[in-house]
Write a protein that holds these residues in place. Structure first.
Motif, PDB file in Angstrom:
ATOM      1  N   UNK A  66      49.999  37.760  27.822  1.00 20.95           N
ATOM      2  CA  UNK A  66      49.991  37.576  29.159  1.00 20.95           C
ATOM      3  C   UNK A  66      49.792  38.889  30.075  1.00 20.95           C
ATOM      4  N   UNK A  67      50.457  40.009  29.635  1.00 22.23           N
ATOM      5  CA  UNK A  67      50.441  41.294  30.086  1.00 22.23           C
ATOM      6  C   UNK A  67      48.902  41.838  29.993  1.00 22.23           C
ATOM      7  N   UNK A  68      48.501  41.653  28.656  1.00 20.54           N
ATOM      8  CA  UNK A  68      47.046  41.935  28.629  1.00 20.54           C
ATOM      9  C   UNK A  68      46.040  41.306  29.458  1.00 20.54           C
ATOM     10  N   UNK A  69      46.384  39.870  29.327  1.00 26.35           N
ATOM     11  CA  UNK A  69      45.462  39.177  30.171  1.00 26.35           C
ATOM     12  C   UNK A  69      45.637  39.389  31.670  1.00 26.35           C
ATOM     13  N   UNK A  70      46.535  39.886  32.110  1.00 23.49           N
ATOM     14  CA  UNK A  70      46.835  40.177  33.360  1.00 23.49           C
ATOM     15  C   UNK A  70      45.852  41.435  33.835  1.00 23.49           C
ATOM     16  N   UNK A  71      45.563  42.410  32.949  1.00 23.26           N
ATOM     17  CA  UNK A  71      44.813  43.537  33.040  1.00 23.26           C
ATOM     18  C   UNK A  71      43.323  43.292  32.867  1.00 23.26           C
ATOM     19  N   UNK A  72      42.986  41.990  32.108  1.00 22.09           N
ATOM     20  CA  UNK A  72      41.684  41.605  31.936  1.00 22.09           C
ATOM     21  C   UNK A  72      41.229  40.765  33.144  1.00 22.09           C
ATOM     22  N   UNK A  73      42.310  40.032  33.841  1.00 19.75           N
ATOM     23  CA  UNK A  73      42.033  39.273  34.846  1.00 19.75           C
ATOM     24  C   UNK A  73      41.613  40.377  36.084  1.00 19.75           C
ATOM     25  N   UNK A  74      42.405  41.404  36.230  1.00 15.44           N
ATOM     26  CA  UNK A  74      42.055  42.177  37.499  1.00 15.44           C
ATOM     27  C   UNK A  74      40.850  42.741  37.263  1.00 15.44           C
ATOM     28  N   UNK A  75      40.164  43.253  35.935  1.00 13.91           N
ATOM     29  CA  UNK A  75      39.058  43.795  35.666  1.00 13.91           C
ATOM     30  C   UNK A  75      37.973  42.837  35.945  1.00 13.91           C
ATOM     31  N   UNK A  76      38.085  41.734  35.452  1.00 18.99           N
ATOM     32  CA  UNK A  76      37.169  40.777  35.708  1.00 18.99           C
ATOM     33  C   UNK A  76      37.098  40.104  37.325  1.00 18.99           C
ATOM     34  N   UNK A  77      38.100  40.062  37.769  1.00 21.32           N
ATOM     35  CA  UNK A  77      38.124  39.731  39.311  1.00 21.32           C
ATOM     36  C   UNK A  77      37.425  40.919  40.154  1.00 21.32           C
ATOM     37  N   UNK A  78      37.660  42.149  39.748  1.00 15.16           N
ATOM     38  CA  UNK A  78      36.870  43.096  40.450  1.00 15.16           C
ATOM     39  C   UNK A  78      35.427  43.292  40.002  1.00 15.16           C
ATOM     40  N   UNK A  79      35.262  43.225  38.677  1.00 13.69           N
ATOM     41  CA  UNK A  79      33.920  43.329  38.311  1.00 13.69           C
ATOM     42  C   UNK A  79      32.938  41.851  38.981  1.00 13.69           C
ATOM     43  N   UNK A  80      33.526  40.650  38.756  1.00 13.01           N
ATOM     44  CA  UNK A  80      32.671  39.708  39.098  1.00 13.01           C
ATOM     45  C   UNK A  80      33.135  39.245  40.474  1.00 13.01           C
ATOM     46  N   UNK A  81      34.056  39.589  41.249  1.00 12.93           N
ATOM     47  CA  UNK A  81      34.776  39.210  42.478  1.00 12.93           C
ATOM     48  C   UNK A  81      33.681  38.907  43.307  1.00 12.93           C
ATOM     49  N   UNK A  82      32.832  39.857  43.915  1.00 15.50           N
ATOM     50  CA  UNK A  82      31.717  39.721  44.599  1.00 15.50           C
ATOM     51  C   UNK A  82      30.744  38.604  44.434  1.00 15.50           C
ATOM     52  N   UNK A  83      30.314  38.373  43.168  1.00 13.27           N
ATOM     53  CA  UNK A  83      29.458  37.526  42.862  1.00 13.27           C
ATOM     54  C   UNK A  83      29.771  36.060  42.974  1.00 13.27           C
ATOM     55  N   UNK A  84      31.186  35.883  42.313  1.00  7.50           N
ATOM     56  CA  UNK A  84      31.696  34.683  42.452  1.00  7.50           C
ATOM     57  C   UNK A  84      31.855  34.157  43.924  1.00  7.50           C
ATOM     58  N   UNK A  85      32.097  35.119  44.809  1.00  9.03           N
ATOM     59  CA  UNK A  85      32.522  34.706  46.270  1.00  9.03           C
ATOM     60  C   UNK A  85      30.916  34.316  46.887  1.00  9.03           C
ATOM     61  N   UNK A  86      30.070  35.202  46.210  1.00  4.75           N
ATOM     62  CA  UNK A  86      28.610  34.777  46.854  1.00  4.75           C
ATOM     63  C   UNK A  86      28.275  33.387  46.218  1.00  4.75           C
ATOM     64  N   UNK A  87      28.581  33.173  45.048  1.00  9.60           N
ATOM     65  CA  UNK A  87      28.282  31.896  44.187  1.00  9.60           C
ATOM     66  C   UNK A  87      28.948  30.720  45.163  1.00  9.60           C
ATOM     67  N   UNK A  88      30.061  30.826  45.600  1.00 13.08           N
ATOM     68  CA  UNK A  88      31.108  30.113  46.235  1.00 13.08           C
ATOM     69  C   UNK A  88      30.358  29.677  47.597  1.00 13.08           C
ATOM     70  N   UNK A  89      30.174  30.928  48.195  1.00 13.36           N
ATOM     71  CA  UNK A  89      29.561  30.735  49.670  1.00 13.36           C
ATOM     72  C   UNK A  89      28.304  29.893  49.732  1.00 13.36           C
ATOM     73  N   UNK A  90      27.274  30.278  48.572  1.00 12.78           N
ATOM     74  CA  UNK A  90      26.118  29.535  48.716  1.00 12.78           C
ATOM     75  C   UNK A  90      26.306  28.115  48.537  1.00 12.78           C
TER      76      UNK A  90
END
Length: 177
Positions: A66-90
């Protein structure tokens, strides 16, 4: 499930709630600034997760998946966050407010390029998440407490390589329409 695992679940739910509220406020209530403010809260959720994970490890917890996944989650959220928001926005604009054009499924060369850009986001996510994992490993400085972090880093490295191979195959065998 331990506290950090529940916190990851809560952060993921919170992430999507903030996005939906931001889009609803922006498009249905026509409050652009408030909607943008709500969308801008997504990094705050990541920061909360990062701080709580670090605090848990600081208190002497042995690193778990879970600690490791937290780091992965933060990385993915930053790396893909903008594109996920654009996807949801469209999709919100088209399906909820009936504005804009219908989102289309990419095919051929366009899909290949899009997937390769996604792999680039995966690399960014990896650099951030791996940096956080290595930071935790360095911070704890006890191999018996950080073995899980190394294992997740190894698995993610392999996954990044496999994702690159998939990206290349789309150029060799493009997605059909």
């Amino acid at each position: 499930m331990n506290f950090i695992a529940w916190l990851i679940v809560a952060c993921e739910i919170g992430f999507w709630i903030v996005i939906v509220l931001g889009l609803f406020t922006r498009y249905v209530l026509k409050k652009d600034k408030l909607g943008l403010f709500l969308l801008a809260l997504t990094p705050v959720i990541d920061l909360l997760l990062l701080l709580m994970t670090g605090f848990d490890l600081y208190r002497g917890a042995t690193a778990t998946t879970a600690h490791a996944v937290a780091a992965v989650y933060v990385g993915v959220s930053i790396g893909f966050g903008k594109s996920m928001i654009e996807w949801a926005d469209n999709r919100f604009r088209y399906y909820i407010t009936k504005e804009g054009s219908k989102p289309t499924k990419r095919t051929g060369h366009e899909h290949s390029v899009h997937y390769l850009k996604g792999w680039g986001r995966h690399v960014l996510s990896y650099v951030i998440g791996a940096g956080l994992l290595l930071g935790m490993i360095f911070f704890i400085d006890d191999t018996s407490r950080t073995e899980v972090l190394w294992n997740v880093l190894r698995i993610w490295t392999v996954a990044l390589g496999v994702d690159f191979l998939i990206a290349i195959t789309y150029f060799v065998w493009p997605r059909k329409g």
